[in-house]
Design an enzyme around this catalytic site. Structure first.
Site, short mmCIF file in Angstrom:
data_model
loop_
_atom_site.label_atom_id
_atom_site.label_comp_id
_atom_site.label_asym_id
_atom_site.label_seq_id
_atom_site.Cartn_x
_atom_site.Cartn_y
_atom_site.Cartn_z
N ASP A 174 88.62 28.96 17.80
CA ASP A 174 87.55 29.66 17.17
C ASP A 174 87.54 29.37 15.31
O ASP A 174 88.86 28.72 15.05
CB ASP A 174 87.61 31.10 16.94
CG ASP A 174 87.60 31.97 18.38
OD1 ASP A 174 86.84 31.22 19.06
OD2 ASP A 174 87.93 33.00 18.56
N MET A 175 86.52 29.31 14.90
CA MET A 175 86.62 28.84 13.44
C MET A 175 87.66 29.48 12.58
O MET A 175 88.26 29.11 11.76
CB MET A 175 85.05 29.13 12.77
CG MET A 175 84.92 28.53 11.27
SD MET A 175 83.22 28.55 10.64
CE MET A 175 83.29 30.28 10.47
#
Length: 223
Positions: free
Chosen positions: A58-59
């Site tokens: 995930d970012m």
């Protein structure tokens, strides 16, 4: 004129694969819109034109990412992930006090997409089987302050947002989680406190048993 992003410093580099340490806040692959084109895969391809994505973080998550060099290696590494032949370990700081013991505990809760609130996921008996091992390392507690626990996590399946939703489901959301934490949980950290700290696999070509580590920088002291 915008300065180019800094060069990546690989944790591991050989003719077949790369291991990179992704910073929090950087996408693994391009998103929608011009402002989301800068990402780990784009930066890697500027240095290694044959670099191909195999898995994603995930970012908001920092830590170790393996990338293939060439399509054949991408297929081999993707198969290793799909067949659960890759060791993955994460560290997180979560809300509340989790019990400290030497044994690993298991979260066995099916997950599925929360379609009205995409891209969020949710627990649901009709969802896909999802397994996460966890072990608490330390907790912090101060008078008048909310408690927090430093926890190790090993996802045995690879569902979207699995660690974040599983921890939320047992009452311990990750600090700084803007998707699943309430306002108080979000305010307790400037970023999502989730880090991919270990990655291990058997090299598809050399057959070496390799393991890489990346320090999270997270720490809590026992009271």
């Amino acid at each position: 004129m915008t300065a180019p992003p800094p060069l990546l410093q690989p944790i591991h580099e050989d003719p077949y694969l790369l291991v990179l340490d992704k910073p929090a806040g950087l996408l693994c692959v391009p998103g929608r819109g011009e402002e989301k084109q800068d990402c780990l895969s784009a930066r890697a391809m500027r240095q290694w034109p044959d670099a191909l994505i195999v898995h994603r973080l995930d970012m908001g998550t920092s830590g170790l990412v393996v990338m293939a060099r060439g399509i054949e290696m991408q297929r081999a590494l993707s198969a290793a992930f799909a067949e659960r032949r890759v060791h993955k370990r994460y560290e997180a700081i979560v809300d509340g006090r989790m019990p400290l013991h030497e044994d690993w505990s298991l979260i066995d809760t099916p997950l599925m997409a929360d379609w009205p609130r995409r891209p969020l996921q949710k627990t649901d008996p009709a969802g896909k089987p999802s397994l996460t091992r966890w072990r608490a390392l330390a907790f912090a507690s101060s008078p008048g302050e909310p408690e927090a626990t430093h926890v190790l996590l090993e996802p045995l399946t690879g569902r979207s947002h699995q660690l974040r939703v599983h921890l939320l489901s047992i009452g311990h959301p990750i600090l700084g989680d803007a998707l699943y934490g309430n306002a108080a949980v979000q305010a307790r950290a400037p970023r999502l406190l989730l880090h991919a700290s270990e990655l291990g696999l058997v090299h598809p070509v050399t057959q070496q048993d390799l393991r890489w580590k990346s320090p999270s920088g997270f720490s809590l002291s026992r009271p």
